[in-house]
Design an enzyme around this catalytic site. Structure first.
Site: not given
Ligand code: NDP
Length: 292
Positions: A55, A99, A122
């Site tokens: 990422k 994460q 997200d």
């Protein structure tokens, strides 16, 4: 029946990322804005470390700023919430991603809910979940967003199609169903308590598999000509002692009957990171009051 066409998510994502890099450069020029993405990793899970590294690399490759926060696995809930509080206030951070999965002693739901919804790239915060389900603009979870892009690119108008989604997770299945409903599909969601998953699948013009079980969907579960989106990423052992990635659909069998299918790897996976970058860009623009 001729063999299914392959929906090349890797090529689509590369194209999207190339265009995004141009857009980031033009936004920097016009507004002096450099979108910034903060990724928080708690602990030393090897797979998560690889995801976070990828990422960060791709964020920088499109000209955005990447901020990595690696915390030890024994980090307390309070310390994690304090860090998120600082990132929420930091004006050069436009997107925050924690994460998952977090170590077991941490409460993921309250961690996600501590992220400013405007920076929740997200799309997991209840505000964004609620807005998506209410049909309002929101940050959309990256994997289903990527699946929808591939579907629309391949099929055009999805209105009236019967979509069957296998899986009802908050990350994939549920937001996928909201997105397909928004596109006027008739949506069926099946899960581990569904009586006859195979017969439900056979009715699908669009079949999205997000189960987490290797090659779960067999060829004879697929309606001839259907479009199949395989979200699954499963690592399996090979006879030579190494491992390889397979999806939730038996690709060899499915190719004989489906109209089109995403492969694993190279299908949905690359779209997820591309959509994360796109969400970061959208969040940054929204935070400076620009609607594009
Ligand atoms: P979850 O484990 O959270 O959800 C799996 C879903 O499958 C659940 O809803 C479960 O039902 C359902 N299920 C399990 N067994 C059956 C069964 N026998 N019949 C019907 N349904 C069943 O997984 P995720 O949604 O997080 O991920 C799914 C897959 O997608 C995984 O392989 C994951 O690695 C992959 N993935 C890939 C991404 C990408 O970027 N390509 C991103 C995210 C995930 P129930 O709710 O009843 O338990």
């Amino acid at each position: 029946m001729s063999r299914a066409s392959i929906i090349d998510g890797k090529a689509f994502a590369e194209n999207l990322t190339r265009k995004m890099a141009e857009e980031v450069a033009s936004i920097r020029e016009t507004y002096g804005l450099v979108p910034g993405l903060a990724v928080v990793l708690v602990g030393d899970d090897p797979a998560s470390q690889v995801y976070v590294r990828n990422k960060a690399r791709q964020t920088e490759a499109v000209g955005m700023r990447s901020f990595e926060h690696r915390l030890p696995s024994e980090t307390s809930q309070k310390d994690l919430l304090d860090l998120i509080g600082q990132l929420n206030k930091n004006p050069v951070v436009h997107g925050i991603l924690v994460q998952l999965p977090l170590p077991r002693h941490l409460d993921s739901a309250s961690v996600i809910d501590s992220i400013d919804p405007a920076k929740d790239v997200d799309g997991f915060h209840v505000t964004n979940v609620g807005r998506l389900n209410a049909g309002l603009p929101s940050l959309i979870p990256c994997t289903p967003k990527g699946c929808l892009m591939l579907l629309k690119n391949h099929l055009g108008n999805l209105s009236g199609k019967h979509a069957v989604i296998i899986g009802r997770s908050n990350i994939v299945g549920k937001p996928m169903s909201a997105l397909l409903l928004r596109e006027h599909c008739t949506v069926t969601v099946v899960h581990s308590r569904t009586h006859d998953v195979a017969s439900e699948c056979r009715r699908a013009d669009i079949l999205v598999a997000a189960v987490g079980q290797s090659e779960f969907v067999r060829g004879d579960w697929i309606k001839p000509g259907a479009t199949v989106i395989d979200v699954g990423i499963n690592r399996v052992a090979t006879t030579d002692g190494s491992t390889r990635l397979v999806g939730d659909v038996n690709l060899r069998e499915a190719q004989e009957i489906a109209g089109a299918i995403t492969p694993v790897p190279g299908g949905v996976g690359p779209m997820t990171i591309a959509c994360l970058l796109q969400n970061t860009l959208e969040a940054a623009l929204c935070q400076i009051g620009v609607n594009r």
